[in-house]
Design a protein around this motif. Sequence first.
Motif, PDB file in Angstrom:
ATOM      1  N   GLU A   1       0.668  -1.234   0.111  1.00 44.03           N
ATOM      2  CA  GLU A   1      -0.030   0.106   0.050  1.00 44.03           C
ATOM      3  C   GLU A   1       1.024   1.256   0.020  1.00 44.03           C
ATOM      4  O   GLU A   1       0.368   2.446  -0.608  1.00 44.03           O
ATOM      5  CB  GLU A   1      -1.060   0.099   1.262  1.00 44.03           C
ATOM      6  CG  GLU A   1      -2.087   1.179   1.158  1.00 44.03           C
ATOM      7  CD  GLU A   1      -3.011   1.226   2.167  1.00 44.03           C
ATOM      8  OE1 GLU A   1      -3.760   2.091   1.964  1.00 44.03           O
ATOM      9  OE2 GLU A   1      -2.614   0.581   3.428  1.00 44.03           O
ATOM     10  N   LYS A   2       1.904   1.175   0.762  1.00 39.07           N
ATOM     11  CA  LYS A   2       2.969   2.392   0.635  1.00 39.07           C
ATOM     12  C   LYS A   2       3.481   2.886  -0.655  1.00 39.07           C
ATOM     13  O   LYS A   2       3.635   3.961  -1.022  1.00 39.07           O
ATOM     14  CB  LYS A   2       4.026   2.145   1.589  1.00 39.07           C
ATOM     15  CG  LYS A   2       5.074   1.072   1.084  1.00 39.07           C
ATOM     16  CD  LYS A   2       6.275   1.084   1.807  1.00 39.07           C
ATOM     17  CE  LYS A   2       7.310  -0.067   1.130  1.00 39.07           C
ATOM     18  NZ  LYS A   2       8.287  -0.169   2.026  1.00 39.07           N
ATOM     19  N   LEU A   3       3.184   2.192  -1.940  1.00 37.37           N
ATOM     20  CA  LEU A   3       3.431   2.654  -3.095  1.00 37.37           C
ATOM     21  C   LEU A   3       2.393   3.116  -3.835  1.00 37.37           C
ATOM     22  O   LEU A   3       2.676   3.594  -5.183  1.00 37.37           O
ATOM     23  CB  LEU A   3       4.133   1.365  -3.988  1.00 37.37           C
ATOM     24  CG  LEU A   3       5.046   0.730  -3.302  1.00 37.37           C
ATOM     25  CD1 LEU A   3       5.819  -0.686  -4.164  1.00 37.37           C
ATOM     26  CD2 LEU A   3       6.757   1.658  -3.276  1.00 37.37           C
ATOM     27  N   PHE A   4       1.045   3.111  -3.338  1.00 37.91           N
ATOM     28  CA  PHE A   4       0.096   3.871  -3.994  1.00 37.91           C
ATOM     29  C   PHE A   4       0.233   5.007  -4.701  1.00 37.91           C
ATOM     30  O   PHE A   4      -0.229   5.610  -5.407  1.00 37.91           O
ATOM     31  CB  PHE A   4      -1.092   3.468  -3.333  1.00 37.91           C
ATOM     32  CG  PHE A   4      -2.167   2.164  -3.778  1.00 37.91           C
ATOM     33  CD1 PHE A   4      -3.229   2.532  -4.737  1.00 37.91           C
ATOM     34  CD2 PHE A   4      -1.785   1.165  -3.169  1.00 37.91           C
ATOM     35  CE1 PHE A   4      -3.710   1.015  -4.813  1.00 37.91           C
ATOM     36  CE2 PHE A   4      -2.425   0.013  -3.465  1.00 37.91           C
ATOM     37  CZ  PHE A   4      -3.560  -0.163  -4.532  1.00 37.91           C
ATOM     38  N   ASP A   5       0.846   6.056  -3.826  1.00 35.94           N
ATOM     39  CA  ASP A   5       1.003   7.653  -4.222  1.00 35.94           C
ATOM     40  C   ASP A   5       2.175   7.315  -5.645  1.00 35.94           C
ATOM     41  O   ASP A   5       1.917   8.028  -6.479  1.00 35.94           O
ATOM     42  CB  ASP A   5       1.519   8.235  -3.264  1.00 35.94           C
ATOM     43  CG  ASP A   5       0.574   8.520  -1.927  1.00 35.94           C
ATOM     44  OD1 ASP A   5      -0.613   8.556  -2.422  1.00 35.94           O
ATOM     45  OD2 ASP A   5       0.945   8.463  -1.114  1.00 35.94           O
ATOM     46  N   ALA A   6       2.969   6.648  -5.421  1.00 38.38           N
ATOM     47  CA  ALA A   6       3.871   6.415  -6.707  1.00 38.38           C
ATOM     48  C   ALA A   6       2.956   5.984  -7.932  1.00 38.38           C
ATOM     49  O   ALA A   6       3.287   6.235  -9.227  1.00 38.38           O
ATOM     50  CB  ALA A   6       4.753   5.517  -6.344  1.00 38.38           C
ATOM     51  N   VAL A   7       2.024   4.984  -7.776  1.00 40.94           N
ATOM     52  CA  VAL A   7       1.411   4.453  -8.715  1.00 40.94           C
ATOM     53  C   VAL A   7       0.418   5.347  -9.280  1.00 40.94           C
ATOM     54  O   VAL A   7       0.253   5.399 -10.613  1.00 40.94           O
ATOM     55  CB  VAL A   7       0.532   3.392  -8.239  1.00 40.94           C
ATOM     56  CG1 VAL A   7      -0.634   2.787  -9.178  1.00 40.94           C
ATOM     57  CG2 VAL A   7       1.402   1.977  -7.754  1.00 40.94           C
ATOM     58  N   VAL A   8      -0.164   6.402  -8.615  1.00 46.47           N
ATOM     59  CA  VAL A   8      -1.046   7.285  -9.062  1.00 46.47           C
ATOM     60  C   VAL A   8      -0.083   8.092 -10.156  1.00 46.47           C
ATOM     61  O   VAL A   8      -0.754   8.483 -11.158  1.00 46.47           O
ATOM     62  CB  VAL A   8      -1.718   8.158  -7.863  1.00 46.47           C
ATOM     63  CG1 VAL A   8      -2.420   9.350  -8.513  1.00 46.47           C
ATOM     64  CG2 VAL A   8      -2.430   7.331  -7.092  1.00 46.47           C
ATOM     65  N   ALA A   9       1.101   8.331  -9.738  1.00 50.18           N
ATOM     66  CA  ALA A   9       1.905   9.268 -10.805  1.00 50.18           C
ATOM     67  C   ALA A   9       2.217   8.478 -12.067  1.00 50.18           C
ATOM     68  O   ALA A   9       2.333   9.320 -12.963  1.00 50.18           O
ATOM     69  CB  ALA A   9       3.004   9.852  -9.974  1.00 50.18           C
TER      70      ALA A   9
END
Length: 266
Positions: free
Chosen positions: A162-170
């Motif tokens: 889950e900690k990677l979700f902001d990177a995935v958004v980008a």
Amino acid sequence: MDKKIGFIGCGNMAQAMISALVKSKLIESNQIIVSNRSKNILEKMNKEYGITIAANNIEVAEKCDIVFLAVKPNLYEMVMKEIKDSVTKDKIFVSIAPGKTMEFLEAHLGAYAKILRTMPNTPSMVSEGMTAICPNSNIASEELELLVKLIESFGAVEIIEEKLFDAVVAVSGSSPAYVFMFIEAMADAAVIQGMPRAQAYRFAAQAVLGSAKMVLESKSHPGELKDMVCSPGGTTIEAVAVLEERGMRSAVIEAMRKCAQKSKEM
């Protein structure tokens, strides 16, 4: 598949998912139950795909085994409050909203709720989506396998922390917009050189499609593939030099940093 799939909200992303699910034949179209504020959209989807129209969000939550929360992020809290009494331990709720953490979702749906957090993107509309998924601990392994199968009907799937979700958004959720801008700019440049616009869009879009496919299928580093095109003293290295001079890489990196930061703040 003996499951009823629900969609609360029927915007562009939900329509893309519904279209892909129907075409995949994983589920009968009348087993897809949809609610939306716009009745015109529901009637259009019913006519085109044969989905079942729900009277309201609560009906979707009560009747369906898997419920996609496909509303805008600012409506999540209101919708989850509305359907909370319909949440049971055997239902699965799928979030597609950026910025809505598992902690937030569990706080509003209940600690016992089965939740899959996802981040899809608009190429799902042509079954070429990229979707990141993260299940909470209440989802069993066989349930996760089923969810992956459903989501694969509209593109590729990766299970991530889950900690990677902001990177995935980008990098995938918002990035189709950057790619569309790049295609538009290339087409404009071709029009300046005299190419008809429709033809220019086709050349630019196919070049992007083919290049992406080379990265995925060759497994080569993008820099290596770039070097293959850049002959000494040739045309391509001239173009690359200008892009480097104008800060293309740094602009993309900064744009994605801002995008990820916005996701954290939502």
